[in-house]
Design an enzyme around this catalytic site. Structure first.
Site, short mmCIF file in Angstrom:
data_model
loop_
_atom_site.label_atom_id
_atom_site.label_comp_id
_atom_site.label_asym_id
_atom_site.label_seq_id
_atom_site.Cartn_x
_atom_site.Cartn_y
_atom_site.Cartn_z
N ASP A 525 45.57 25.50 35.48
CA ASP A 525 46.28 25.34 34.12
C ASP A 525 46.26 26.39 33.34
O ASP A 525 46.67 26.32 32.25
CB ASP A 525 45.48 24.06 33.33
N GLY A 526 45.79 27.63 33.60
CA GLY A 526 46.11 28.95 32.91
C GLY A 526 44.86 29.25 32.28
O GLY A 526 44.77 30.07 31.62
#
Ligand code: CA
Length: 704
Positions: A525-526
C-alpha cells in the site's frame, strides 16, 4: 552529553516510552555532562580582561531565499531544493531572528534538549552539511560561509567567555570526581587522592594557534533565552549557552536541572547550581563548556565534501576559509580521543596508572570533552577533560579519514593528522568488534567502569583494554536501543567506504546492510517500515587488540553477541539517514538491491509524509507523563531559576520550567496529565529535515 534521539550527545533524550513506541525522534546531544565543576587552590592572578566580542554579529538571515538553481531535471535533486527552500523560509520557523537553527520548529519538545527552541552543536553541524550540499547543487557557497560564521559567533565560546585558559596547566588537567549511578548520589566530592595524568596536546594546540583558547562547539544553547540565564550570566542576551545533564547514567532529561555555563551565583542557591553536583566547602565563580564531538566531527565531514566540490567547480575562497576553520575544529576535537582523566588504557581501579603522553588515548570519538575555568573576580585557573565512555554511534571514520589524509583539512598541530589516522583505524576495528551476529553494531566500551574506574564484572570482553558496555553513558532509556545511532554512524562508514574503498569497512557494511534489508518492510500500500527499537544480548567474542584483530568475513563471527529488532518505524529522519547509508554503499559496491530500497524509501517518504514545512510524521508522547516527575534535589538545598521558579526537594521537571504552561501546545499535555490520551505532535526537527534533504541530494547525485 547524552542523547537519545537526536543528535545530542546526551543521555536519554527521549522518554523511554517514546522509544518503545518507536516514535522516532531525534536525538539531540547531550554532551558535556558529567564534567565536574572544579576549584583549584593553585590559582594564579586574574588575567587582563579580554574584549567581550571579537567579531561583529553575523547579518540576519534572508526572509525567504530562492535557490540559485530551482530546477535541475533530476527529481531527487529538485526535492532537495524544495526542502532547502522550506527550511530557509523564516516564516516556517526553523531559524531564529539571529539566523540560529532551532532544534525544532516546535517549542514543546523534550528529548535530549529539554525545550524545542534550544539548539545544539548537532543542529549546527547539520546546517553546515546542508549548505555544503547546497553549494554542490547550485555553486552558491555563500550560505555555507554564512552558516560557519554564525556557528563561530554563537556556539563556539568567545575568548571573553573562556577567559582564564592561559592559567591551564597541562601537567594537571583537572581534579578527579567520581560519577554516581543515580542522581540522588550527587553531589560528588573532588578527590585529590586520585591521580590524574597529563594532557599531551595542549602545548602544540597553543603553539599552532597562538592562543590558549579552545575552538570547540558547546553542545547546548537556549536560543531565545527562554530560561533567562542570558549569555555569560547577563540574564538578557539570546543564544545563552546552558547545560543540563550532570548526574550519571540514570539521569534522563526529565530528571535534569538546567544550569548556566557561566556560573556567577546570580541564580540557583548561594553557590549557584554548583553544589547540586559537587560537594565542597567553598565554591568559586566559574565557566564550563562541553563539546559533543560527534557534532564537531559531522561539521568536518561536511566541509570535506564542500572543499572537494568547490574545487571541482574551480575553487572558492569562502570555502577555503571555512575548510581551515573546520580543520581547527578537528584539531581540538582530539580531546575526545583521550580518557577523561588521562589514565592509561585498561584502568580498573581509581589508583591505576596515569599517562603523560598518548598512553591515555583510546583514539575513539568519546562522548564529550569539556573545559572550564574561573570567572572574575577570583584568581585564574582552568581545567580540561576527555571522556572514558565510547559509543559506537559517535564514531565518524569519514571525518577521521579527511583530517588524516585530505591536505586542506590537515590540522595545524604537528601530531593531529597522525592522531586522526590512528583514530580511523581504531574506529573501523571498533565497529567490527561490536558487530552482532545479525549485523547491528552494539553499544561501546569504557575505560572507566561506572565512571569510577571500577573493575568490570569478570568475563567482560575488552577493546584495547576497555570494557564492553552494552549501553554506554546512559541507561534511561538504554543508549543503544535507538536505531538512529545505527544509521547515523553507519552512514559515515558507508561514506568513508565510498571515498576510500577500504575493504575492512566493506566487511562491516556488507553484514549490516544485509541485516537492515532483511529487517525492513515495503508494504503493497505504499507504506514502509525500518527498524526502530533494538534489544541487545550477549557480548563480543574477542578481547580485541593488535594481535587478535580480524576482518575475516566469517559467518560465525561474534556468535556470542545478538541484536533483535523490537519494532519498526517510518520516522523520516532515521529513514533518510538509512537512505544515505544505502546510497553510498550501493554506489561503491554496485549493489542493486540496496539502491532499490533507497529509492523506494525516498519515493514513499515523499508521497506519505510531505507537508508544508518539509517531511514529518506524527508521534504520540506517553513519555510526557514525566513532566510531573520529581527531580532529585539534595535535602535542604533551595534555590531559584531566573524566572523565580523554586528549586527544592519538592520540585518536578515542570515546576522548574513553569513557562511550559504558557506554550501554545500545553493544553494537550495537560489533558493527558489529567487522564486523557497521549498527546500527538508533528515535529520538524532541524536535523531530521536536513537529513531528508541530504538523502534526496545524495541519491540524485550518485544515481542521476
Ligand atoms: Ca532515571
Amino acid at each position: 552529553m547524552r542523547r537519545q534521539h537526536s543528535a545530542l550527545a546526551g543521555r536519554g533524550w527521549l522518554g523511554a516510552t517514546g522509544v518503545i513506541l518507536g516514535i522516532g525522534a531525534c536525538v539531540p546531544n547531550q554532551p558535556a555532562a558529567d564534567a565536574p565543576a572544579q576549584t583549584d587552590p593553585a590559582a594564579v592572578a586574574p588575567p587582563a580582561p579580554k574584549p567581550a566580542v571579537t567579531a561583529a554579529p553575523p547579518p540576519p538571515p534572508p526572509a525567504a531565499p530562492t535557490p540559485a538553481v530551482t530546477k535541475t531535471g533530476n527529481v531527487n535533486v529538485d526535492r532537495f531544493l524544495a526542502l532547502w527552500t522550506d527550511i530557509h523560509k523564516l516564516s516556517n520557523g526553523y531559524f531564529s531572528p539571529e539566523g540560529i537553527p532551532y532544534h525544532s520548529v516546535e517549542t514543546l519538545l523534550v528529548e535530549a534538549p529539554d525545550y524545542g527552541h534550544e539548539t545544539t552543536s548537532e543542529a549546527y553541524s547539520y546546517w553546515v552539511w546542508l549548505e555544503a550540499t547546497y553549494g554542490h547543487v547550485t555553486k552558491d557557497w555563500s550560505f555555507l560561509d554564512r552558516a560557519w560564521t554564525n556557528l563561530e559567533y554563537y556556539i563556539i565560546p568567545r575568548p571573553a567567555e573562556q577567559p582564564t585558559n592561559a592559567a591551564y596547566n597541562p601537567a594537571h588537567p583537572a581534579a578527579y570526581a567520581e560519577e554516581g549511578d543515580l542522581p540522588s548520589q550527587y553531589p560528588k566530592p573532588l578527590s585529590a587522592s586520585v591521580t590524574v595524568g597529563a594532557d599531551p596536546i595542549a602545548a602544540e594546540l597553543k603553539a599552532a594557534y597562538g592562543t590558549s583558547d579552545v575552538y570547540g562547539m558547546h553542545w547546548l544553547m537556549d536560543v531565545d533565552n527562554w530560561y533567562g540565564f542570558g549569555r555569560s550570566g547577563d540574564g538578557t542576551s539570546h543564544a545563552a549557552l546552558i547545560n543540563t545533564f550532570q548526574r550519571g547514567p540514570q539521569e534522563s532529561v526529565w530528571e535534569t536541572i538546567t544550569q548556566p555555563t557561566w556560573e556567577n551565583f546570580k541564580w540557583g542557591g548561594p553557590n549557584g547550581f554548583l553544589d547540586i553536583f559537587q560537594k565542597g566547602g567553598s565554591f568559586a565563580r566559574q565557566w564550563k563548556y562541553t563539546a559533543a564531538p560527534d557534532a564537531d566531527a559531522r561539521a568536518v565531514q561536511a566541509v570535506y565534501w564542500a572543499k572537494l566540490w568547490a574545487d571541482e567547480q574551480g575553487g572558492n575562497s569562502a570555502v577555503d576559509g571555512v575548510t581551515k576553520k573546520a580543520a581547527k575544529l578537528g584539531d581540538f576535537a582530539r580531546y575526545a580521543l583521550f580518557d577523561k582523566y588521562f589514565k592509561k588504557m585498561g584502568c580498573t581501579t581509581p589508583g591505576c596508572p596515569t599517562s603523560t603522553d598518548y598512553g591515555s588515548a583510546h583514539y575513539l570519538i568519546s562522548w564529550y570533552y569539556a573545559w572550564g575555568g574561573s570567572a572574575p573576580p577570583g584568581g585564574a585557573w582552568a581545567w580540561r577533560i576527555g571522556s572514558s565512555h565510547n559509543h559506537s554511534g559517535y564514531q565518524n571514520p569519514m571525518a577521521a579519514w579527511a583530517l588524516a589524509n585530505f591536505g586542506a583539512l590537515k590540522p595545524a598541530s604537528p601530531n593531529a593528522a597522525r592522531d586522526w589516522g590512528t583514530s580511523l583505524t581504531r574506529q573501523v576495528e571498533f565497529y567490527r568488534w561490536l558487530q552482532a551476529a545479525e549485523g547491528g553494531i552494539a553499544g561501546g566500551a569504557t575505560n572507566s567502569w561506572k565512571g569510577r574506574y571500577e573493575a568490570p564484572p569478570p568475563g567482560t570482553k575488552t577493546f584495547y583494554g576497555m570494557a564492553y558496555d552494552e549501553a554506554p553513558v546512559f541507561v534511561d532509556p538504554p543508549s543503544n536501543e535507538w536505531f538512529g545511532w545505527q544509521v547515523w554512524s553507519m552512514e559515515r562508514v558507508a561514506e568513508y567506504y565510498y571515498a576510500s574503498g577500504d575493504l575492512n569497512a566493506k566487511v562491516v557494511l556488507d553484514k549490516w546492510i544485509a541485516w537492515v534489508r532483511a529487517s525492513s518492510k515495503l508494504g503493497k500500500d505504499g507504506s514502509y517500515g525500518i527498524p526502530s527499537t533494538l534489544k541487545w544480548s550477549g557480548k563480543p567474542a574477542l578481547d580485541w587488540n593488535e594481535q587478535t584483530r580480524t576482518f575475516s568475513p566469517d559467518k560465525g563471527y561474534n556468535s556470542t553477541l545478538h541484536v533483535k529488532v523490537i519494532d519498526l518505524t517510518d520516522d523520516v529522519g532515521t529513514t533518510a539517514a538509512l537512505v544515505q547509508t544505502l546510497t553510498f554503499y550501493a554506489a561503491k559496491a554496485h549493489d542493486k538491491d540496496a539502491q532499490k530500497l533507497a529509492r523506494e524509501l525516498l519515493d514513499r517518504m515523499w508521497a506519505k509524509h510531505r507537508d508544508d514545512k518539509g517531511l514529518s510524521n506524527p508521534e504520540a508522547h506517553t513519555d510526557h507523563k514525566r513532566f510531573k516527575e520529581a527531580l532529585y534535589v539534595p535535602p535542604d538545598w533551595k534555590g531559584k531559576m531566573p524566572n523565580g521558579d523554586v528549586i527544592d526537594a519538592s520540585s518536578t521537571f515542570l515546576s522548574i520550567r513553569s513557562k511550559y504552561k504558557d506554550d501554545p501546545s500545553w493544553g494537550k499535555v495537560q489533558a493527558f496529565l489529567d487522564g486523557g490520551p497521549a498527546p500527538k505532535f508533528t515535529y520538524h526537527r532541524f536535523w531530521a529535515e536536513t537529513q531528508c534533504a541530504l538523502a534526496y541530494a545524495t541519491y540524485g547525485w550518485l544515481f542521476p
